[in-house]
Design a protein around this motif. Structure first.
Motif, PDB file in Angstrom:
ATOM      1  N   ILE A  78       0.831  -1.204   0.000  1.00 18.10           N
ATOM      2  CA  ILE A  78       0.000   0.000   0.000  1.00 18.10           C
ATOM      3  C   ILE A  78       0.869   1.258   0.000  1.00 18.10           C
ATOM      4  CG2 ILE A  78      -1.956  -1.131   1.119  1.00 18.10           C
ATOM      5  CD1 ILE A  78      -1.130   0.217   3.740  1.00 18.10           C
ATOM      6  N   GLU A  79       2.075   1.142   0.568  1.00 21.44           N
ATOM      7  CA  GLU A  79       2.987   2.290   0.569  1.00 21.44           C
ATOM      8  C   GLU A  79       3.458   2.594  -0.846  1.00 21.44           C
ATOM      9  OE1 GLU A  79       4.952   5.441   2.194  1.00 21.44           O
ATOM     10  OE2 GLU A  79       3.654   4.028   3.281  1.00 21.44           O
ATOM     11  N   VAL A  80       3.793   1.555  -1.606  1.00 24.85           N
ATOM     12  CA  VAL A  80       4.259   1.745  -2.979  1.00 24.85           C
ATOM     13  C   VAL A  80       3.125   2.213  -3.888  1.00 24.85           C
ATOM     14  CG1 VAL A  80       5.154   0.553  -5.019  1.00 24.85           C
ATOM     15  CG2 VAL A  80       6.134   0.096  -2.772  1.00 24.85           C
ATOM     16  N   LEU A  81       1.945   1.641  -3.710  1.00 30.07           N
ATOM     17  CA  LEU A  81       0.815   1.946  -4.601  1.00 30.07           C
ATOM     18  C   LEU A  81       0.108   3.245  -4.245  1.00 30.07           C
ATOM     19  CD1 LEU A  81      -0.719  -1.646  -4.894  1.00 30.07           C
ATOM     20  CD2 LEU A  81       0.832  -0.495  -6.468  1.00 30.07           C
ATOM     21  N   GLY A  82       0.384   3.796  -3.076  1.00 37.34           N
ATOM     22  CA  GLY A  82      -0.216   5.068  -2.693  1.00 37.34           C
ATOM     23  C   GLY A  82      -1.686   4.989  -2.353  1.00 37.34           C
ATOM     24  N   ILE A  83      -2.116   3.838  -1.844  1.00 35.98           N
ATOM     25  CA  ILE A  83      -3.518   3.674  -1.472  1.00 35.98           C
ATOM     26  C   ILE A  83      -3.624   3.492   0.036  1.00 35.98           C
ATOM     27  CG2 ILE A  83      -4.197   2.717  -3.693  1.00 35.98           C
ATOM     28  CD1 ILE A  83      -4.024  -0.028  -2.558  1.00 35.98           C
ATOM     29  N   SER A  84      -4.823   3.647   0.552  1.00 37.88           N
ATOM     30  CA  SER A  84      -5.041   3.563   1.990  1.00 37.88           C
ATOM     31  C   SER A  84      -5.184   2.107   2.420  1.00 37.88           C
ATOM     32  CB  SER A  84      -6.310   4.349   2.369  1.00 37.88           C
ATOM     33  OG  SER A  84      -6.211   5.683   1.932  1.00 37.88           O
ATOM     34  N   SER A  85      -4.772   1.839   3.656  1.00 44.49           N
ATOM     35  CA  SER A  85      -4.845   0.472   4.168  1.00 44.49           C
ATOM     36  C   SER A  85      -6.291   0.082   4.455  1.00 44.49           C
ATOM     37  CB  SER A  85      -4.019   0.348   5.456  1.00 44.49           C
ATOM     38  OG  SER A  85      -4.619   1.089   6.499  1.00 44.49           O
ATOM     39  N   ASP A  86      -6.558  -1.218   4.442  1.00 44.34           N
ATOM     40  CA  ASP A  86      -7.896  -1.716   4.760  1.00 44.34           C
ATOM     41  C   ASP A  86      -8.303  -1.327   6.177  1.00 44.34           C
ATOM     42  OD1 ASP A  86      -8.426  -2.805   2.341  1.00 44.34           O
ATOM     43  OD2 ASP A  86      -7.767  -4.829   2.844  1.00 44.34           O
ATOM     44  N   LYS A  87      -7.322  -1.236   7.064  1.00 42.65           N
ATOM     45  CA  LYS A  87      -7.623  -0.910   8.454  1.00 42.65           C
ATOM     46  C   LYS A  87      -8.188   0.504   8.580  1.00 42.65           C
ATOM     47  CE  LYS A  87      -5.535  -0.562  13.061  1.00 42.65           C
ATOM     48  NZ  LYS A  87      -4.292  -0.687  13.857  1.00 42.65           N
ATOM     49  N   ILE A  88      -7.528   1.471   7.926  1.00 36.97           N
ATOM     50  CA  ILE A  88      -7.997   2.857   8.045  1.00 36.97           C
ATOM     51  C   ILE A  88      -9.302   3.065   7.260  1.00 36.97           C
ATOM     52  CG2 ILE A  88      -6.803   3.900   6.059  1.00 36.97           C
ATOM     53  CD1 ILE A  88      -6.027   6.191   8.032  1.00 36.97           C
ATOM     54  N   ILE A  89      -9.486   2.308   6.169  1.00 34.50           N
ATOM     55  CA  ILE A  89     -10.750   2.372   5.429  1.00 34.50           C
ATOM     56  C   ILE A  89     -11.887   1.850   6.294  1.00 34.50           C
ATOM     57  CG2 ILE A  89     -12.035   1.410   3.478  1.00 34.50           C
ATOM     58  CD1 ILE A  89     -10.180   3.511   2.554  1.00 34.50           C
ATOM     59  N   LEU A  90     -11.624   0.746   6.994  1.00 33.15           N
ATOM     60  CA  LEU A  90     -12.636   0.173   7.886  1.00 33.15           C
ATOM     61  C   LEU A  90     -12.991   1.142   9.004  1.00 33.15           C
ATOM     62  CD1 LEU A  90     -14.391  -2.211   8.789  1.00 33.15           C
ATOM     63  CD2 LEU A  90     -12.386  -3.144   9.971  1.00 33.15           C
ATOM     64  N   GLU A  91     -11.974   1.795   9.587  1.00 35.56           N
ATOM     65  CA  GLU A  91     -12.230   2.767  10.647  1.00 35.56           C
ATOM     66  C   GLU A  91     -13.063   3.937  10.135  1.00 35.56           C
ATOM     67  OE1 GLU A  91     -11.529   2.561  13.907  1.00 35.56           O
ATOM     68  OE2 GLU A  91     -10.895   0.513  13.455  1.00 35.56           O
ATOM     69  N   LEU A  92     -12.779   4.378   8.907  1.00 38.41           N
ATOM     70  CA  LEU A  92     -13.534   5.487   8.322  1.00 38.41           C
ATOM     71  C   LEU A  92     -14.975   5.067   8.032  1.00 38.41           C
ATOM     72  CD1 LEU A  92     -13.413   8.384   7.429  1.00 38.41           C
ATOM     73  CD2 LEU A  92     -12.380   7.668   5.273  1.00 38.41           C
ATOM     74  N   VAL A  93     -15.158   3.846   7.564  1.00 38.91           N
ATOM     75  CA  VAL A  93     -16.509   3.319   7.311  1.00 38.91           C
ATOM     76  C   VAL A  93     -17.301   3.269   8.619  1.00 38.91           C
ATOM     77  CG1 VAL A  93     -17.812   1.242   6.695  1.00 38.91           C
ATOM     78  CG2 VAL A  93     -15.947   2.007   5.245  1.00 38.91           C
ATOM     79  N   LYS A  94     -16.668   2.773   9.680  1.00 40.16           N
ATOM     80  CA  LYS A  94     -17.345   2.707  10.981  1.00 40.16           C
ATOM     81  C   LYS A  94     -17.727   4.088  11.488  1.00 40.16           C
ATOM     82  CE  LYS A  94     -15.261  -1.582  12.746  1.00 40.16           C
ATOM     83  NZ  LYS A  94     -14.335  -2.153  13.776  1.00 40.16           N
ATOM     84  N   ALA A  95     -16.818   5.056  11.318  1.00 45.18           N
ATOM     85  CA  ALA A  95     -17.090   6.424  11.775  1.00 45.18           C
ATOM     86  C   ALA A  95     -18.290   7.022  11.027  1.00 45.18           C
ATOM     87  CB  ALA A  95     -15.858   7.297  11.582  1.00 45.18           C
ATOM     88  N   LEU A  96     -18.364   6.772   9.730  1.00 41.90           N
ATOM     89  CA  LEU A  96     -19.493   7.293   8.949  1.00 41.90           C
ATOM     90  C   LEU A  96     -20.803   6.644   9.368  1.00 41.90           C
ATOM     91  CD1 LEU A  96     -17.897   7.462   5.376  1.00 41.90           C
ATOM     92  CD2 LEU A  96     -18.344   9.367   6.924  1.00 41.90           C
TER      93      LEU A  96
END
Length: 557
Positions: free
Chosen positions: A237-255
């Motif tokens: 994810i660092e090389v591809l410049g995309i967000s990790s599944d963990k932070i995406i999941l946290e953002l989904v939960k927050a929404l």
């Protein structure tokens, strides 16, 4: 010289062409039986094997030792085509050779027989880019093709090709490649390259390749540049410049939890890492799409291939499908808007605020609409008949039927549905209610009907509409208000935000039903006109003209 993975591992036989089994089977059968057409159209999304299949086909029809429809890749003809030495196999890019002169030049060349091969094969990539004149010139060739000529037209936009061309060629649609097939092929190539990746990395690549094997191999090629024995998820994810599944999941939960502070903190963390906002929004849309599928499909199978599957499954069980759809729509709008925004982060923050706040407001608005539908906007408790005042609270079933919302605690009698009222009335009470609902026609004949009288009767009129089986009419009218009654015309006004309901109620059938009902209700001929608040000044001007010149002399357009 280094060769990219997608070129190095390009399929050399139909057997190696993954994910397109039905197409490869048909082409192999045609070659084996010598039932070869003069023109083929290969359509489908990028990276699904169209050009590879065309080159394999060109080798197979010219192979000196074909094997069940596959080229041997060993004879002189196969080697010449593979090394781009065969002058009888011509690959053209229609994007840069799209003029009528290019096709006319082609027309002059195709009449000559092949120099060293059995068939002369023309592979035209991105054929939909040809101009109208070029298509007409190509049509002339396809109408009467020489026996030694084969055209293979590849395109990602089949709908742009004229029907006259389509009708003269065999069409093969290359579908997106299944994620599991992509993962299997990536593992095979990784092993051949002497590298190693974790299973999470393969899933990550498959989810970001959109069913295109070429895209998947390009991503894998990029990851191989890391000097690591085993490529793990964090490095990828660092090389591809995309967000990790963990932070995406946290953002989904927050929404979903309507936690604005937490959602903003997660967004800020992503922004600090330099991740692309557009990619983040796309990832969020994908995750909420997964939630939608998990919510509605009992066994999604391969439709949902994500990490943290169990957590997303649990989230889907505790969320309403309407809210998921609302969030997806909002994020899709955001994705469109960020393309033209100077600061993409601000646009996403606005959407997050809308998601964490607007759905709650929407719920309140829906409850208010139900109250207005039952009692009208100018509701006065003294106007309710005694039989209705006896009803104190709605049952839980009634709340579900009328509001379709969360459990409402401590609601007053204002939220009681018409269906509930009707169910609780005894025959004697029902007769009393009917007498209350019915207008006193003699009084109306003596006293001139005015807007105040209609406003006082409006709640009863909406209930009568419901009883007549036209449930949609009171629901739509609940967002409007009685604005004026003049010259036997009732004006009902809608706010600009309710323009959808305004358009729906303005249907000729609805207007005819309302006018017929009001005529019988008040024993008067009454016309109904609906207006939007933004049109009020225009309506006022028209009314003045009607008073000045007469209503019959003014035509509304």
């Amino acid at each position: 010289m280094y060769q990219a993975l997608y070129r190095k591992y390009r399929s050399k036989t139909f057997e190696e062409l993954v994910g397109q089994d039905s197409i490869t089977k048909s082409l192999k059968n045609q070659i084996s039986k010598l039932e070869i057409s003069h023109a083929y159209i290969f359509s489908g999304t990028r990276g699904t094997g169209k050009t590879s299949a065309a080159k394999i086909f060109a080798k197979a029809v010219n192979c000196l030792n074909p094997k069940n429809g596959d080229p041997c890749n060993e004879c002189e003809n196969c080697r010449a085509i593979a090394e781009d030495r065969a002058i009888d196999v011509i690959e053209m890019d229609a994007a840069s050779n799209n003029g009528v002169d290019d096709i006319r030049e082609l027309k002059e060349k195709v009449v000559y027989p092949p120099q060293s091969l059995k068939y002369k094969v023309y592979i035209i990539d991105e054929v939909h880019m040809l101009s109208k004149g070029a298509f007409n010139a190509l049509l002339k060739i396809l109408e009467e093709p020489p026996s030694h000529l084969i055209f293979i037209l590849a395109t990602t936009e089949l709908e742009k090709i004229p029907s006259t061309i389509l009708s003269r060629a065999q069409k093969f649609n290359f579908k997106r490649i299944d994620k599991r097939i992509i993962i299997e092929n990536l593992k095979r190539i990784t092993e051949l390259e002497g590298k190693e990746c974790t299973d999470e990395v393969y899933k990550l690549i498959a989810n970001n390749s959109d069913g295109a094997m070429r895209d998947a191999l390009s991503i894998l090629d990029q990851l191989f540049s890391l000097e690591k024995n085993v490529i793990d998820y964090d490095s990828a994810i660092e090389v591809l410049g995309i967000s990790s599944d963990k932070i995406i999941l946290e953002l989904v939960k927050a929404l979903l939890d309507k936690d604005l502070k937490k959602a903003m903190e997660n967004l800020n963390a992503v922004y600090k890492e330099g991740k692309d906002i557009s990619i983040l929004i796309t990832d969020l849309v994908s995750r909420f799409r997964d939630l939608m599928v998990l919510k509605m499909v009992k066994e999604p199978g391969e439709m949902v291939l994500i990490n943290n599957f169990n957590e997303y499954k649990e989230l889907s069980e505790n969320i309403d499908i309407d809210e998921i759809i609302f969030i997806i729509k909002t994020l899709n709008e955001c994705l469109v808007n960020v393309k033209y925004a100077q600061d993409k982060r601000v646009v996403l923050e606005m959407s997050i605020i809308k998601i964490t706040d607007a759905y709650e407001n929407n719920l309140k608005e829906r409850i208010e609409n139900i109250e207005n539908y039952i009692y009208g906007k100018d509701f006065n408790r003294e106007d309710i008949p005694k039989t209705l005042q006896k009803v104190k609270k709605p049952s839980s079933n009634t709340v579900k039927e009328t509001a379709n919302t969360e459990e409402l605690k401590g609601e007053s009698a204002e939220n009681t549905s018409v269906d509930k009222i009707a169910a609780e009335e005894t025959p004697a009470q029902e007769e009393e209610t009917k007498q209350y609902y019915k207008a006193d026609k003699d009084d109306i004949m003596d006293d001139e009907l005015n807007s105040n009288k209609i406003k006082s009767d409006w709640n009863n009129i909406l209930i009568e509409f419901k009883k007549k089986g036209r449930v949609n009419i009171p629901i739509l009218l609940s967002s409007g208000r009685v604005e004026d009654y003049n010259n036997q015309t009732l004006v009902i006004e809608f706010e600009k935000s309710d323009s959808f309901k305004y358009k729906a109620i303005s249907d000729e059938d609805n207007i005819a039903f309302i006018e017929d009902f009001l005529n019988n209700y008040y024993n008067k001929e009454i016309k109904v006109r609906f207006t939007l608040n933004e049109d009020r000044e225009k309506e006022t001007a028209i009314e003045k003209l009607e008073e000045l010149f007469g209503k019959d002399n003014i035509n509304r357009i």
